[in-house]
Design an enzyme around this catalytic site. Sequence first.
Site, mmCIF file in Angstrom:
data_model
loop_
_atom_site.group_PDB
_atom_site.id
_atom_site.type_symbol
_atom_site.label_atom_id
_atom_site.label_comp_id
_atom_site.label_asym_id
_atom_site.label_seq_id
_atom_site.Cartn_x
_atom_site.Cartn_y
_atom_site.Cartn_z
ATOM 1 N N LYS A 193 1.860 9.196 -4.976
ATOM 2 C CA LYS A 193 0.131 9.561 -5.028
ATOM 3 C C LYS A 193 -1.035 10.666 -5.508
ATOM 4 C CE LYS A 193 -2.844 7.788 -1.393
ATOM 5 N NZ LYS A 193 -2.776 7.031 0.033
ATOM 6 N N CYS A 240 -6.229 4.031 -3.792
ATOM 7 C CA CYS A 240 -6.069 2.681 -3.828
ATOM 8 C C CYS A 240 -7.487 2.007 -4.126
ATOM 9 C CB CYS A 240 -6.015 2.696 -2.518
ATOM 10 S SG CYS A 240 -6.600 3.073 -1.258
ATOM 11 N N HIS A 257 -10.744 -2.157 1.509
ATOM 12 C CA HIS A 257 -11.287 -0.773 0.315
ATOM 13 C C HIS A 257 -12.013 -1.365 -0.561
ATOM 14 C CE1 HIS A 257 -9.415 3.343 0.860
ATOM 15 N NE2 HIS A 257 -10.706 3.020 1.041
ATOM 16 N N HIS A 278 1.743 2.560 4.066
ATOM 17 C CA HIS A 278 0.508 3.621 4.577
ATOM 18 C C HIS A 278 0.647 4.044 5.311
ATOM 19 C CE1 HIS A 278 -3.686 5.373 4.058
ATOM 20 N NE2 HIS A 278 -3.417 5.425 2.967
ATOM 21 N N ASP A 309 0.123 -0.885 -4.817
ATOM 22 C CA ASP A 309 -1.213 -0.329 -5.648
ATOM 23 C C ASP A 309 -1.405 1.186 -6.380
ATOM 24 O OD1 ASP A 309 -1.192 1.240 -3.201
ATOM 25 O OD2 ASP A 309 -2.776 1.276 -2.226
ATOM 26 N N ASN A 310 -0.442 1.809 -5.709
ATOM 27 C CA ASN A 310 0.120 3.054 -6.338
ATOM 28 C C ASN A 310 1.242 3.692 -6.299
ATOM 29 O OD1 ASN A 310 -3.139 4.320 -4.973
ATOM 30 N ND2 ASN A 310 -0.588 4.627 -3.647
ATOM 31 N N LYS A 351 -6.126 -5.430 3.802
ATOM 32 C CA LYS A 351 -7.292 -4.634 3.111
ATOM 33 C C LYS A 351 -7.986 -4.431 2.172
ATOM 34 C CE LYS A 351 -6.180 0.514 1.682
ATOM 35 N NZ LYS A 351 -5.432 1.043 1.372
ATOM 36 N N SER A 409 -8.653 1.760 5.119
ATOM 37 C CA SER A 409 -7.111 2.332 4.999
ATOM 38 C C SER A 409 -7.079 2.393 7.012
ATOM 39 C CB SER A 409 -6.798 3.862 4.439
ATOM 40 O OG SER A 409 -6.808 3.327 3.002
ATOM 41 N N ARG A 423 -7.862 -0.871 -6.457
ATOM 42 C CA ARG A 423 -7.848 -2.859 -6.280
ATOM 43 C C ARG A 423 -9.168 -2.502 -7.396
ATOM 44 N NH1 ARG A 423 -5.229 -3.208 -1.181
ATOM 45 N NH2 ARG A 423 -4.350 -0.957 -0.768
ATOM 46 N N ASP A 473 1.124 -1.666 -0.639
ATOM 47 C CA ASP A 473 0.236 0.289 -0.125
ATOM 48 C C ASP A 473 1.156 0.883 0.301
ATOM 49 O OD1 ASP A 473 -2.058 1.449 0.592
ATOM 50 O OD2 ASP A 473 -2.405 0.410 2.183
ATOM 51 N N ASP A 474 0.640 1.833 -0.910
ATOM 52 C CA ASP A 474 1.574 3.465 -1.383
ATOM 53 C C ASP A 474 3.259 3.349 -1.180
ATOM 54 O OD1 ASP A 474 -1.006 4.077 -0.919
ATOM 55 O OD2 ASP A 474 -0.034 5.286 0.663
#
Length: 426
Positions: A267, A62, A117, A199, A251-252, A115, A141, A66, A22-23
């Site tokens: 991001k 995100c 989301h 994240h 994810d990004n 996660k 998140s 996803r 994540d991130d």
Amino acid sequence: MLPGAVRAATRRKPNIVLILADDLGWGDLGSYGARLIRTPALDRMAREGIRLTDAYASANVCTPSRAGLLTGRYPIRTGLAYDVIRASDTIGLPPGEVTIAEMLKPDYATALIGKWHLGHVAPYWPPTVQGFDLFFGLPYSHDMTPLSLYEAHAPGVELTREDVDFARLTERFFDRGFRFIETNRAKPFFLMMALTAPHYPLVPNPDHAGHSPAAAYGQVVEEVDAGVGRLFARLARLGIDRDTLVIVTSDNGPWFEGSSGPLRDRKGGGGWDGGFRVPFIARQPGRIAPGRTSAALSMNIDLLPTLAAWTGRPLPAVELDGRDIGALLRSGGPSPHEDLLLFDNESVAAIRTAHWKYVRRSYYRTVDLPLSDHGYDLLFDLRVDPAETYNVSSLHADVMADMRARAARADARFGAFARGPRKKVG
């Protein structure tokens, strides 16, 4: 075909472990140039598999990313392209969408650890409604409240007894994933480990605290790397290492911290590559040739069609935007994409081809800036300018005309799916 590939392919259907950070930034791993963060397990994975330098997420934040990853479709098709799902929202991934987990059924045991989301109220919750036999993790998140860890086995959801221990969350996710692997080691399984790291907020595990010159961010990433090392040791001990495809991506791009390497912005940053381009490493001994690096274009929407072909499962009867990149992963073949669309919310903010990057949306202070509306859409030659610093549209009128035509076709194709900003609750 590589020696032993036929034997490996016919012995059993391949297991799949998809680790989604994540991130995590493009430049946060050693194999992508990181100097302050040490990632020996992921660097070894890259040497033993393939590393993609031009892999993209399907969004720069995100929730839509996803949705794109799990469905093989640009997230605007699912109604989730705008912003991210907030704790007060009541939307989610439409039940009619077919996820990777659903596509793999009934051949595979499936689990989502980490996660979600993609909706935390019925009918979008829990993830067991979208093909996962097991869910253990968070609804959204970990900077959102209220927050609890859930475990779900179809058809219900059960709140775990313990509170969320942020410092041990990554460790918990890996340990729960390992339990799932142990339980299902004798049959094909799909394990998606959607980590919350790195994240914000960053709460390092005490076992990794103080170990990285990149401070808390580096410590969190290094714990992820250690978990990947533990994963490969577990697969080897169980004798299923060669039967298991492992993919690690993000994810990004990075948020407040982290490195986008030479790429511009991060991001949520309009149409710039720093928000979309992500690390992507894949490994399966005997099926993926080791030691390769590829600049061929790919996007996380490619995972569903690729895994369908990889496992011999039929494609869902829907219009997919992703393409099978199996040949690219196995031996470094060419990209199946002529171009990739980069959406910022519900707008086509940029278009990427093998050579060129066309950008028509950015941000300035508090303004969402549609550059093309002001006659200032931009063209970059990524072969000489990967940082997107010098607009060369005046030198390549033919390329600029082609890119504008591509954008017009994309607007016409996807504009009808746009829903606009959601009304806020409360």
